[in-house]
Scaffold this motif. Structure first.
Motif, PDB file in Angstrom:
ATOM      1  N   TYR A   1       0.819  -1.217   0.000  1.00 45.30           N
ATOM      2  CA  TYR A   1       0.000   0.000   0.000  1.00 45.30           C
ATOM      3  C   TYR A   1       0.850   1.263   0.000  1.00 45.30           C
ATOM      4  O   TYR A   1       0.429   2.290  -0.526  1.00 45.30           O
ATOM      5  CB  TYR A   1      -1.003  -0.021   1.147  1.00 45.30           C
ATOM      6  N   ALA A   2       2.056   1.217   0.545  1.00 46.13           N
ATOM      7  CA  ALA A   2       2.956   2.375   0.449  1.00 46.13           C
ATOM      8  C   ALA A   2       3.329   2.609  -1.009  1.00 46.13           C
ATOM      9  O   ALA A   2       3.353   3.760  -1.481  1.00 46.13           O
ATOM     10  CB  ALA A   2       4.199   2.147   1.299  1.00 46.13           C
ATOM     11  N   GLU A   3       3.620   1.524  -1.744  1.00 48.71           N
ATOM     12  CA  GLU A   3       3.921   1.653  -3.171  1.00 48.71           C
ATOM     13  C   GLU A   3       2.695   2.111  -3.953  1.00 48.71           C
ATOM     14  O   GLU A   3       2.803   2.915  -4.885  1.00 48.71           O
ATOM     15  CB  GLU A   3       4.429   0.322  -3.719  1.00 48.71           C
ATOM     16  N   GLN A   4       1.520   1.633  -3.564  1.00 48.42           N
ATOM     17  CA  GLN A   4       0.264   2.030  -4.211  1.00 48.42           C
ATOM     18  C   GLN A   4       0.038   3.538  -4.045  1.00 48.42           C
ATOM     19  O   GLN A   4      -0.344   4.223  -4.986  1.00 48.42           O
ATOM     20  CB  GLN A   4      -0.890   1.234  -3.597  1.00 48.42           C
ATOM     21  N   ARG A   5       0.289   4.051  -2.848  1.00 48.53           N
ATOM     22  CA  ARG A   5       0.124   5.492  -2.600  1.00 48.53           C
ATOM     23  C   ARG A   5       1.123   6.300  -3.421  1.00 48.53           C
ATOM     24  O   ARG A   5       0.786   7.356  -3.962  1.00 48.53           O
ATOM     25  CB  ARG A   5       0.260   5.792  -1.107  1.00 48.53           C
ATOM     26  N   GLN A   6       2.352   5.807  -3.531  1.00 52.02           N
ATOM     27  CA  GLN A   6       3.365   6.525  -4.308  1.00 52.02           C
ATOM     28  C   GLN A   6       2.983   6.583  -5.778  1.00 52.02           C
ATOM     29  O   GLN A   6       3.117   7.619  -6.423  1.00 52.02           O
ATOM     30  CB  GLN A   6       4.738   5.860  -4.118  1.00 52.02           C
ATOM     31  N   ARG A   7       2.489   5.469  -6.323  1.00 49.24           N
ATOM     32  CA  ARG A   7       2.036   5.464  -7.725  1.00 49.24           C
ATOM     33  C   ARG A   7       0.859   6.416  -7.912  1.00 49.24           C
ATOM     34  O   ARG A   7       0.755   7.095  -8.938  1.00 49.24           O
ATOM     35  CB  ARG A   7       1.636   4.047  -8.143  1.00 49.24           C
ATOM     36  N   TYR A   8      -0.027   6.484  -6.922  1.00 50.96           N
ATOM     37  CA  TYR A   8      -1.182   7.381  -7.006  1.00 50.96           C
ATOM     38  C   TYR A   8      -0.714   8.840  -7.040  1.00 50.96           C
ATOM     39  O   TYR A   8      -1.229   9.648  -7.808  1.00 50.96           O
ATOM     40  CB  TYR A   8      -2.117   7.136  -5.814  1.00 50.96           C
ATOM     41  N   ILE A   9       0.263   9.174  -6.212  1.00 59.13           N
ATOM     42  CA  ILE A   9       0.801  10.538  -6.191  1.00 59.13           C
ATOM     43  C   ILE A   9       1.394  10.894  -7.546  1.00 59.13           C
ATOM     44  O   ILE A   9       1.173  11.988  -8.072  1.00 59.13           O
ATOM     45  CB  ILE A   9       1.864  10.689  -5.080  1.00 59.13           C
ATOM     46  N   GLU A  10       2.153   9.970  -8.122  1.00 57.36           N
ATOM     47  CA  GLU A  10       2.813  10.227  -9.400  1.00 57.36           C
ATOM     48  C   GLU A  10       1.829  10.342 -10.559  1.00 57.36           C
ATOM     49  O   GLU A  10       2.064  11.088 -11.499  1.00 57.36           O
ATOM     50  CB  GLU A  10       3.825   9.115  -9.690  1.00 57.36           C
ATOM     51  N   SER A  11       0.719   9.606 -10.483  1.00 55.55           N
ATOM     52  CA  SER A  11      -0.214   9.602 -11.615  1.00 55.55           C
ATOM     53  C   SER A  11      -1.319  10.647 -11.499  1.00 55.55           C
ATOM     54  O   SER A  11      -2.059  10.853 -12.452  1.00 55.55           O
ATOM     55  CB  SER A  11      -0.845   8.216 -11.773  1.00 55.55           C
ATOM     56  N   HIS A  12      -1.448  11.315 -10.361  1.00 55.52           N
ATOM     57  CA  HIS A  12      -2.497  12.326 -10.184  1.00 55.52           C
ATOM     58  C   HIS A  12      -1.850  13.681  -9.881  1.00 55.52           C
ATOM     59  O   HIS A  12      -1.601  14.031  -8.729  1.00 55.52           O
ATOM     60  CB  HIS A  12      -3.453  11.930  -9.058  1.00 55.52           C
ATOM     61  N   SER A  13      -1.615  14.439 -10.923  1.00 54.41           N
ATOM     62  CA  SER A  13      -0.959  15.743 -10.764  1.00 54.41           C
ATOM     63  C   SER A  13      -1.889  16.802 -10.165  1.00 54.41           C
ATOM     64  O   SER A  13      -1.420  17.856  -9.748  1.00 54.41           O
ATOM     65  CB  SER A  13      -0.426  16.224 -12.116  1.00 54.41           C
TER      66      SER A  13
ATOM     67  N   ALA B   1       1.731  15.374   0.560  1.00 54.52           N
ATOM     68  CA  ALA B   1       2.518  15.196   1.785  1.00 54.52           C
ATOM     69  C   ALA B   1       1.839  14.208   2.724  1.00 54.52           C
ATOM     70  O   ALA B   1       2.503  13.359   3.332  1.00 54.52           O
ATOM     71  CB  ALA B   1       2.719  16.536   2.477  1.00 54.52           C
ATOM     72  N   SER B   2       0.517  14.297   2.841  1.00 52.80           N
ATOM     73  CA  SER B   2      -0.224  13.371   3.699  1.00 52.80           C
ATOM     74  C   SER B   2      -0.077  11.937   3.213  1.00 52.80           C
ATOM     75  O   SER B   2       0.190  11.027   4.007  1.00 52.80           O
ATOM     76  CB  SER B   2      -1.707  13.735   3.740  1.00 52.80           C
ATOM     77  N   LEU B   3      -0.243  11.729   1.920  1.00 55.57           N
ATOM     78  CA  LEU B   3      -0.105  10.381   1.374  1.00 55.57           C
ATOM     79  C   LEU B   3       1.318   9.862   1.515  1.00 55.57           C
ATOM     80  O   LEU B   3       1.524   8.677   1.776  1.00 55.57           O
ATOM     81  CB  LEU B   3      -0.537  10.351  -0.092  1.00 55.57           C
ATOM     82  N   SER B   4       2.299  10.721   1.357  1.00 56.74           N
ATOM     83  CA  SER B   4       3.690  10.303   1.509  1.00 56.74           C
ATOM     84  C   SER B   4       3.977   9.839   2.931  1.00 56.74           C
ATOM     85  O   SER B   4       4.789   8.937   3.136  1.00 56.74           O
ATOM     86  CB  SER B   4       4.640  11.440   1.145  1.00 56.74           C
ATOM     87  N   LYS B   5       3.317  10.470   3.900  1.00 49.15           N
ATOM     88  CA  LYS B   5       3.491  10.069   5.301  1.00 49.15           C
ATOM     89  C   LYS B   5       2.614   8.885   5.678  1.00 49.15           C
ATOM     90  O   LYS B   5       2.671   8.415   6.812  1.00 49.15           O
ATOM     91  CB  LYS B   5       3.172  11.236   6.226  1.00 49.15           C
ATOM     92  N   GLY B   6       1.783   8.409   4.757  1.00 52.01           N
ATOM     93  CA  GLY B   6       0.902   7.285   5.054  1.00 52.01           C
ATOM     94  C   GLY B   6      -0.332   7.693   5.822  1.00 52.01           C
ATOM     95  O   GLY B   6      -0.850   6.935   6.633  1.00 52.01           O
ATOM     96  N   GLU B   7      -0.827   8.897   5.536  1.00 56.37           N
ATOM     97  CA  GLU B   7      -1.999   9.427   6.221  1.00 56.37           C
ATOM     98  C   GLU B   7      -3.040   9.880   5.199  1.00 56.37           C
ATOM     99  O   GLU B   7      -2.671  10.441   4.163  1.00 56.37           O
ATOM    100  CB  GLU B   7      -1.591  10.624   7.090  1.00 56.37           C
TER     101      GLU B   7
END
Length: 109
Positions: free
Chosen positions: A31-43, A51-57
């Motif tokens: 799920y950490a990798e899933q959040r990172q991919r989501y950040i990269e694909s949603h500009s 920042a919240s997603l990067s911290k796992g929140e």
């Protein structure tokens, strides 16, 4: 109780603990990798949301559909009040308060 039965039982407990702790660690990494991919694909995400997603929140206002996609199914869902519109979703390290279909707030355990 026969002492001969105690050893296999203890071995079972240790094996189960290793299995479930390893499984939990794999899910956490996934799920950490899933959040990172989501950040990269949603500009369109704001800096605060990234920042919240990067911290796992999660962020307040996050739809529950995205919460499930990025954090997985909660371990437990509890109704918070009689209106059945407010819930507490329990994750291994978070309590997430859902109001309607959005994250109202969250707390670390």
């Amino acid at each position: 109780m026969n002492k001969l039965y105690l050893l296999p039982f203890l071995l079972f407990l240790v094996g189960a603990w290793f299995y479930f702790s390893r499984r939990q660690m794999k899910l956490k990494i996934f799920y950490a990798e899933q959040r990172q991919r989501y950040i990269e694909s949603h500009s369109e995400l704001t800096g605060e949301q990234k920042a919240s997603l990067s911290k796992g929140e999660p962020w307040p206002g996050m739809p529950s559909k995205i919460l499930i996609e990025l954090f997985g199914e909660p371990d437990r869902k509890r109704v918070l009040d009689q209106s059945v519109t407010r819930f507490i979703w329990t994750y291994p390290d978070l309590f997430v308060y859902i109001s309607g279909d959005e994250v109202a707030e969250w707390k670390k355990k």
